[in-house]
Design a protein around this motif. Structure first.
Motif, PDB file in Angstrom:
ATOM      1  N   UNK A 113      78.180  47.071  75.675  1.00  0.00           N
ATOM      2  CA  UNK A 113      77.190  46.485  74.842  1.00  0.00           C
ATOM      3  C   UNK A 113      77.551  46.170  74.033  1.00  0.00           C
ATOM      4  N   UNK A 114      79.157  46.567  72.962  1.00  0.00           N
ATOM      5  CA  UNK A 114      79.145  45.700  71.509  1.00  0.00           C
ATOM      6  C   UNK A 114      79.701  44.231  72.396  1.00  0.00           C
ATOM      7  N   UNK A 115      79.975  44.089  73.765  1.00  0.00           N
ATOM      8  CA  UNK A 115      80.568  42.309  74.112  1.00  0.00           C
ATOM      9  C   UNK A 115      79.286  41.894  73.876  1.00  0.00           C
ATOM     10  N   UNK A 116      77.909  42.180  74.496  1.00  0.00           N
ATOM     11  CA  UNK A 116      76.424  42.087  74.497  1.00  0.00           C
ATOM     12  C   UNK A 116      75.855  41.394  72.995  1.00  0.00           C
ATOM     13  N   UNK A 117      76.261  42.394  71.987  1.00  0.00           N
ATOM     14  CA  UNK A 117      76.265  41.405  70.344  1.00  0.00           C
ATOM     15  C   UNK A 117      76.755  40.980  70.270  1.00  0.00           C
ATOM     16  N   UNK A 118      78.200  41.042  70.120  1.00  0.00           N
ATOM     17  CA  UNK A 118      78.954  39.868  69.706  1.00  0.00           C
ATOM     18  C   UNK A 118      78.481  38.341  70.399  1.00  0.00           C
ATOM     19  N   UNK A 119      78.285  38.591  71.987  1.00  0.00           N
ATOM     20  CA  UNK A 119      77.440  37.558  72.441  1.00  0.00           C
ATOM     21  C   UNK A 119      76.306  36.824  72.109  1.00  0.00           C
ATOM     22  N   UNK A 120      75.282  37.558  71.679  1.00  0.00           N
ATOM     23  CA  UNK A 120      73.637  37.856  71.330  1.00  0.00           C
ATOM     24  C   UNK A 120      74.172  36.886  69.536  1.00  0.00           C
ATOM     25  N   UNK A 121      75.337  37.361  68.760  1.00  0.00           N
ATOM     26  CA  UNK A 121      75.330  36.301  67.517  1.00  0.00           C
ATOM     27  C   UNK A 121      76.123  35.430  67.633  1.00  0.00           C
ATOM     28  N   UNK A 122      77.059  34.842  68.960  1.00  0.00           N
ATOM     29  CA  UNK A 122      78.009  33.797  68.744  1.00  0.00           C
ATOM     30  C   UNK A 122      76.933  32.502  68.891  1.00  0.00           C
ATOM     31  N   UNK A 123      76.021  33.372  70.311  1.00  0.00           N
ATOM     32  CA  UNK A 123      75.174  31.966  71.070  1.00  0.00           C
ATOM     33  C   UNK A 123      73.461  31.401  69.966  1.00  0.00           C
ATOM     34  N   UNK A 124      73.547  32.523  68.628  1.00  0.00           N
ATOM     35  CA  UNK A 124      72.999  32.249  67.414  1.00  0.00           C
ATOM     36  C   UNK A 124      73.433  31.976  65.971  1.00  0.00           C
ATOM     37  N   UNK A 125      74.790  31.612  66.490  1.00  0.00           N
ATOM     38  CA  UNK A 125      75.521  31.588  65.200  1.00  0.00           C
ATOM     39  C   UNK A 125      74.408  30.222  64.710  1.00  0.00           C
ATOM     40  N   UNK A 126      74.648  28.629  65.430  1.00  0.00           N
ATOM     41  CA  UNK A 126      74.013  27.648  65.457  1.00  0.00           C
ATOM     42  C   UNK A 126      72.404  27.950  64.931  1.00  0.00           C
ATOM     43  N   UNK A 127      71.825  28.502  64.404  1.00  0.00           N
ATOM     44  CA  UNK A 127      71.097  28.207  63.478  1.00  0.00           C
ATOM     45  C   UNK A 127      70.647  28.752  62.715  1.00  0.00           C
TER      46      UNK A 127
END
Length: 111
Positions: free
Chosen positions: A43-57
């Motif tokens: 679950x934590x990994x999913x949140x980290x992936x989402x944060x990394x994916x939206x970093x550029x916004x």
């Protein structure tokens, strides 16, 4: 001090804190490899992936201290839309799988 707004929420602590709040009951207490047998780290990994994916916004920066802070626009390039969509899709699928896993564990524990 210049802090990109993308870092303020998702990149630094927001995803980890939200994942910690959501996944607190999913962790095994003993610090061993049995931790990987519970849905919490995933679950934590999913949140980290989402944060990394939206970093550029994060196209704005927070400069100065409140109440005199400003938010000037960044001149950086955004991530390709495909990268963001793939990252958020991966995060959502990981999160849905861990939620189903956790629900199954609860149902089996209750009876």
């Amino acid at each position: 001090m210049w802090v990109p707004l993308g870092f303020l929420r998702g990149r630094t602590g927001g995803a980890v804190l939200a994942g910690g709040d959501q996944a607190a009951s999913s962790f095994v207490v003993a610090p061993s490899l049995t931790l990987l047998g519970s849905p919490g780290p995933y679950e934590l990994a999913a949140y980290v992936v989402a944060a990394a994916a939206t970093y550029g916004i994060g196209r704005w920066q927070l400069a100065g201290r409140w109440p005199h802070s400003t938010a000037p626009r960044l001149a950086t390039e955004a991530l390709p839309v495909r990268t963001v969509v793939l990252g958020l899709g991966a995060a959502a699928s990981i999160l849905l799988a861990t939620a189903a896993w956790e629900a199954n564990r609860i149902i089996n524990a209750v009876g």
